[in-house]
Design an enzyme around this catalytic site. Structure first.
Site, mmCIF file in Angstrom:
data_model
loop_
_atom_site.group_PDB
_atom_site.id
_atom_site.type_symbol
_atom_site.label_atom_id
_atom_site.label_comp_id
_atom_site.label_asym_id
_atom_site.label_seq_id
_atom_site.Cartn_x
_atom_site.Cartn_y
_atom_site.Cartn_z
ATOM 1 N N ARG A 176 0.816 -1.227 0.000
ATOM 2 C CA ARG A 176 0.000 0.000 0.000
ATOM 3 C C ARG A 176 0.851 1.280 0.000
ATOM 4 O O ARG A 176 0.415 2.316 0.507
ATOM 5 C CB ARG A 176 -0.976 0.035 1.199
ATOM 6 C CG ARG A 176 -1.923 -1.143 1.264
ATOM 7 C CD ARG A 176 -2.909 -1.155 0.104
ATOM 8 N NE ARG A 176 -3.709 -2.361 0.144
ATOM 9 C CZ ARG A 176 -3.368 -3.497 -0.493
ATOM 10 N NH1 ARG A 176 -2.277 -3.553 -1.247
ATOM 11 N NH2 ARG A 176 -4.148 -4.552 -0.403
ATOM 12 N N SER A 226 -11.474 -1.090 2.363
ATOM 13 C CA SER A 226 -10.806 -1.487 3.602
ATOM 14 C C SER A 226 -10.332 -0.250 4.346
ATOM 15 O O SER A 226 -9.637 0.591 3.769
ATOM 16 C CB SER A 226 -9.585 -2.355 3.295
ATOM 17 O OG SER A 226 -9.981 -3.530 2.652
ATOM 18 N N GLU A 296 -5.759 2.558 6.222
ATOM 19 C CA GLU A 296 -5.444 2.515 4.790
ATOM 20 C C GLU A 296 -6.103 3.695 4.081
ATOM 21 O O GLU A 296 -5.547 4.257 3.144
ATOM 22 C CB GLU A 296 -5.930 1.196 4.175
ATOM 23 C CG GLU A 296 -5.673 1.150 2.682
ATOM 24 C CD GLU A 296 -6.261 -0.060 1.973
ATOM 25 O OE1 GLU A 296 -6.077 -1.179 2.453
ATOM 26 O OE2 GLU A 296 -6.887 0.140 0.924
HETATM 27 N N1 EPU Z 1 -12.657 -12.034 8.186
HETATM 28 C C1 EPU Z 1 -13.322 -12.245 9.360
HETATM 29 N N2 EPU Z 1 -14.303 -11.358 9.729
HETATM 30 C C2 EPU Z 1 -14.606 -10.259 8.968
HETATM 31 C C3 EPU Z 1 -13.912 -10.056 7.777
HETATM 32 C C4 EPU Z 1 -12.936 -10.959 7.390
HETATM 33 O O1 EPU Z 1 -13.071 -13.204 10.091
HETATM 34 O O2 EPU Z 1 -15.492 -9.494 9.362
HETATM 35 C C5 EPU Z 1 -11.630 -13.015 7.755
HETATM 36 C C6 EPU Z 1 -12.068 -13.759 6.488
HETATM 37 O O3 EPU Z 1 -12.859 -14.865 6.799
HETATM 38 C C7 EPU Z 1 -10.741 -14.140 5.881
HETATM 39 C C8 EPU Z 1 -9.798 -13.018 6.308
HETATM 40 O O4 EPU Z 1 -10.449 -12.348 7.394
HETATM 41 O O5 EPU Z 1 -10.255 -15.340 6.443
HETATM 42 C C9 EPU Z 1 -9.498 -12.033 5.165
HETATM 43 O O6 EPU Z 1 -10.708 -11.450 4.707
HETATM 44 P P1 EPU Z 1 -10.987 -11.143 3.150
HETATM 45 O O7 EPU Z 1 -10.795 -12.371 2.344
HETATM 46 O O8 EPU Z 1 -12.287 -10.447 3.058
HETATM 47 O O9 EPU Z 1 -9.811 -10.202 2.715
HETATM 48 P P2 EPU Z 1 -9.258 -8.837 3.312
HETATM 49 O O10 EPU Z 1 -7.811 -9.040 3.576
HETATM 50 O O11 EPU Z 1 -10.104 -8.330 4.421
HETATM 51 C C10 EPU Z 1 -8.523 -7.836 1.025
HETATM 52 C C11 EPU Z 1 -8.413 -6.428 0.532
HETATM 53 C C12 EPU Z 1 -9.757 -5.990 -0.088
HETATM 54 C C13 EPU Z 1 -10.145 -6.958 -1.205
HETATM 55 C C14 EPU Z 1 -10.193 -8.380 -0.646
HETATM 56 C C15 EPU Z 1 -10.465 -9.366 -1.776
HETATM 57 C C16 EPU Z 1 -6.800 -5.340 2.035
HETATM 58 C C17 EPU Z 1 -6.594 -4.417 3.192
HETATM 59 N N3 EPU Z 1 -8.071 -5.544 1.653
HETATM 60 O O12 EPU Z 1 -9.442 -7.825 2.095
HETATM 61 O O13 EPU Z 1 -9.536 -4.710 -0.682
HETATM 62 O O14 EPU Z 1 -11.379 -6.600 -1.795
HETATM 63 O O15 EPU Z 1 -8.937 -8.698 -0.035
HETATM 64 O O16 EPU Z 1 -10.338 -10.648 -1.399
HETATM 65 O O17 EPU Z 1 -5.838 -5.832 1.458
HETATM 66 C C18 EPU Z 1 -9.703 -2.369 -0.372
HETATM 67 O O18 EPU Z 1 -8.469 -2.360 -0.453
HETATM 68 O O19 EPU Z 1 -10.366 -1.318 -0.218
HETATM 69 C C19 EPU Z 1 -10.391 -3.649 -0.426
HETATM 70 C C20 EPU Z 1 -11.692 -3.777 -0.249
#
Ligand code: EPU
Length: 301
Positions: A176, A226, A296
């Site tokens: 980022r 995010s 972020e």
């Molecule tokens: N999780 C939870 N509870 C929640 C949310 C997530 O337990 O309320 C767990 C999920 O089950 C999973 C892990 O956390 O095991 C990661 O969650 P997720 O797959 O949703 O991915 P993320 O890391 O939260 C990232 C990007 C998003 C993107 C998704 C696509 C970052 C900071 N965020 O989210 O990007 O859409 O992957 O998979 O890297 C953005 O940057 O604005 C954004 C939305």
């Protein structure tokens, strides 16, 4: 800002010039006070002459892309806000390379790349950012990749209005982050390099990611994606959830009950509500999990 400056900007610019324009209209959060002056330049020449003028008189300015990663102060911005999305909205293909104007939306580029059987940008199909903003932030999706991995060149305008080109290795991409965050330059154009792949598999990957996003993220409500960066080796969403942060609320700002790394605007949330909620979430995760979260989203005031 002096009336004379406003008049000179209006006389100079060929595109649109708006005064006291509410910025909530230009952010996905639907939050933000007025811009003292908002300019939508007509073309590169228009932008170049505006930037040269503003630099000459050291008038502060702020570039606005798609407004999807921003929290703008309730007091608005006493700067010249320059809106880029409608300008520089184009894509050109050359073999495995793609050139795009800074205002082009990532999902549009990802979809067009898929139609040509180019792989690498699938993760971006659901990131509603402009490619210019995405490059500055090195936007990405979890461990699926970041835009910096694909960049070969970036064309910018310097504060004095001169055009400049950077190669990938000059941009110091990391999670980022990029060196463009410290520069007062405006991204005009990017070049990406993708890999040839089977059209159908690229298309299917995009559909799969879009579906997952729809199932796990609160896309129907105003948000800024995010809110926190993922700490190394962990996930901010998982930590906030585990700490019991889902549903936490200040005014009309609420930690989404669907995905804990999203804050949603329930209707009339102010920027202050969001800032206070961010502080609460940070404290909660630090107390319960011993992790210090970093934001972020970018706060502008
Ligand atoms: N999780 C939870 N509870 C929640 C949310 C997530 O337990 O309320 C767990 C999920 O089950 C999973 C892990 O956390 O095991 C990661 O969650 P997720 O797959 O949703 O991915 P993320 O890391 O939260 C990232 C990007 C998003 C993107 C998704 C696509 C970052 C900071 N965020 O989210 O990007 O859409 O992957 O998979 O890297 C953005 O940057 O604005 C954004 C939305």
């Amino acid at each position: 800002m002096k009336q004379q400056i406003k008049q000179e900007i209006q006389d100079l610019v060929k595109g649109e010039v708006l005064f006291s324009e509410p910025l909530k209209k230009y952010t996905s959060f639907k939050i933000g006070g007025p811009a003292e002056v908002l300019v939508i330049p007509k073309d590169t020449d228009d932008l170049q002459s505006l930037i040269s003028y503003l630099s000459r008189y050291t008038i502060p300015y702020q570039i606005l892309g798609n407004g999807t990663n921003l929290l703008i102060s309730d007091q608005g911005l006493s700067k010249v806000v320059i809106k880029m999305t409608d300008l520089f909205n184009w894509i050109k293909f050359e073999g495995n390379k793609i050139r795009a104007g800074a205002g082009t939306k990532l999902p549009v580029i990802a979809k067009k790349a898929a139609e040509r059987g180019l792989s690498g940008l699938e993760f971006a199909a659901g990131l509603p950012a402009s490619v210019g903003g995405a490059v500055i932030m090195n936007a990405g999706a979890g461990n699926l990749g970041s835009i910096g991995d694909l960049i070969t060149q970036v064309k910018v305008i310097s504060p004095t209005g001169k055009l400049k080109q950077y190669q990938r290795n000059e941009l110091d991409f990391s999670y980022r982050q990029s060196s463009l965050q410290e520069k007062e330059e405006i991204v005009l154009e990017v070049e990406l390099e993708l890999r040839s792949a089977d059209k159908e598999s690229v298309h299917n990957k995009i559909q799969e990611l879009l579906l997952k996003r729809k199932q796990t993220q609160p896309l129907a409500m105003p948000n800024a994606g995010s809110v926190f960066k993922n700490p190394p080796g962990d996930s901010a969403g998982r930590l906030i959830d585990q700490a019991g942060g889902k549903g936490l609320r200040v005014g009309d700002a609420q930690v989404s009950t669907k995905h804990a790394n999203f804050i949603v605007n329930l209707g009339t949330a102010s920027a202050q509500d969001v800032l206070d909620l961010i502080c609460k979430v940070k404290r909660l995760v630090d107390d319960r999990c011993g992790v210090k979260l970093e934001t972020e989203i970018v706060y502008l005031d």
